[in-house]
Design an enzyme around this catalytic site. Sequence first.
Site, PDB file in Angstrom:
ATOM      1  N   GLU A 152      23.295 -19.872  50.792  1.00  0.00           N
ATOM      2  CA  GLU A 152      23.130 -20.908  51.805  1.00  0.00           C
ATOM      3  C   GLU A 152      22.116 -20.589  52.904  1.00  0.00           C
ATOM      4  OE1 GLU A 152      27.123 -21.883  53.152  1.00  0.00           O
ATOM      5  OE2 GLU A 152      27.680 -22.698  51.198  1.00  0.00           O
ATOM      6  N   GLU A 268      29.625 -22.819  44.236  1.00  0.00           N
ATOM      7  CA  GLU A 268      30.828 -22.893  45.077  1.00  0.00           C
ATOM      8  C   GLU A 268      31.321 -24.334  45.128  1.00  0.00           C
ATOM      9  OE1 GLU A 268      30.570 -21.461  49.111  1.00  0.00           O
ATOM     10  OE2 GLU A 268      29.607 -19.578  48.525  1.00  0.00           O
TER      11      GLU A 268
HETATM   12  C1  GLC Z   1      30.232 -20.421  52.356  1.00  0.00           C
HETATM   13  C2  GLC Z   1      30.428 -19.439  53.480  1.00  0.00           C
HETATM   14  C3  GLC Z   1      31.794 -18.810  53.333  1.00  0.00           C
HETATM   15  C4  GLC Z   1      32.843 -19.899  53.400  1.00  0.00           C
HETATM   16  C5  GLC Z   1      32.595 -20.901  52.298  1.00  0.00           C
HETATM   17  C6  GLC Z   1      33.549 -22.080  52.426  1.00  0.00           C
HETATM   18  O1  GLC Z   1      30.094 -19.674  51.202  1.00  0.00           O
HETATM   19  O2  GLC Z   1      29.416 -18.463  53.431  1.00  0.00           O
HETATM   20  O3  GLC Z   1      32.020 -17.885  54.368  1.00  0.00           O
HETATM   21  O4  GLC Z   1      34.133 -19.358  53.266  1.00  0.00           O
HETATM   22  O5  GLC Z   1      31.273 -21.378  52.322  1.00  0.00           O
HETATM   23  O6  GLC Z   1      33.418 -22.675  53.690  1.00  0.00           O
END
Ligand code: GLC
Length: 328
Positions: A152, A268
């Site tokens: 990110e 993610e």
């Molecule tokens: C991103 C952030 C991480 C957070 C995740 C969900 O990866 O770097 O720290 O927990 O998003 O918000």
Amino acid sequence: MIISVALPLISSPPSKADPDAFAFNRLLGRGINLGAALEAPSEGAWGVTLKADYFQAIEDAGFNSVRIPIRWSAHALPDPPYTIDPAFFERVDWAIDQALSRNLAVVINVHHYEEMDNDPVKQAPRLATLWRQIADRYRDRPQALFFELLNEPSEQLTDERWERIFPDLLQAIRDSNPFRMVIIGAYWNSLDHLPRLVLPQDDRRLIATFHYYTPLRFTHQGASWVANSEGWRGTKWDKDQEGNILRGDFEKAASWGRQNERPIYLGEFGTIDQAEMESRASWTRAVVREAEKSGFSWSYWEFCASFGAYDPVAKAWRRPLLGALLDK
Ligand code: GLC
């Protein structure tokens, strides 16, 4: 160690739509993030210390890969030669080998390099040198190890600056790993910024990544690190009403992938434990289904912290989430 999954043969990289790149992306397949461990300021500071049992549970459940977020910047000299702490490197060696020896492909990244986001021009040489050390150390690891340049990019690290900086990071890797698969995303790894990601045409060993937490007021309700999220508590998610937003979003990513002939990794996506389980499971199932329909590999955020699909105290999967992820 022996990797029994069929790996594509390593050949010289063709100039367009390298079929190997898509095969490697399928190797990532269904994955899970080992969050809150090596991405914390020091391992354990956020309540998660990696254990061999965790990798075993992930393998046994039927995942294909793990993504391990790593805060290298907290374990390296701040000034030249930016040496990475040898003890920390050994810990990462262990984590990588835990995954590979269990037939899990593994993504390692650079996570929470906040100085880089705030002052990219000054920090870029340090990040390149970190990558030079990491790439050199793992040059002989199997191709089931993937590198992800930076989690990110944000704040001052705009798409324009990132476009100028990332080729040097990539080169720092390519000098020792000419064929390693490398994962790259745009600003915040956001879908809206994906069209601004300009990848070098002659490097076909690349995978584009994005993260998906839409709607944020549902996935991040009550998250201590998100401003005003207290007021979002109680937000549910309804597939019948919101499923079309998800489908539209994923179609944008898929169409970018087709136009650019690049494989896509949803690195993610996940929901916090403050949200109610029925909505969490339904959202997770819908995201996975859409990702797989679109041909994306994916990695759930995350294993056993506040978004966790696994309960480390009970030593058991949260069944509704695991079921949603692996269609059980
Ligand atoms: C991103 C952030 C991480 C957070 C995740 C969900 O990866 O770097 O720290 O927990 O998003 O918000």
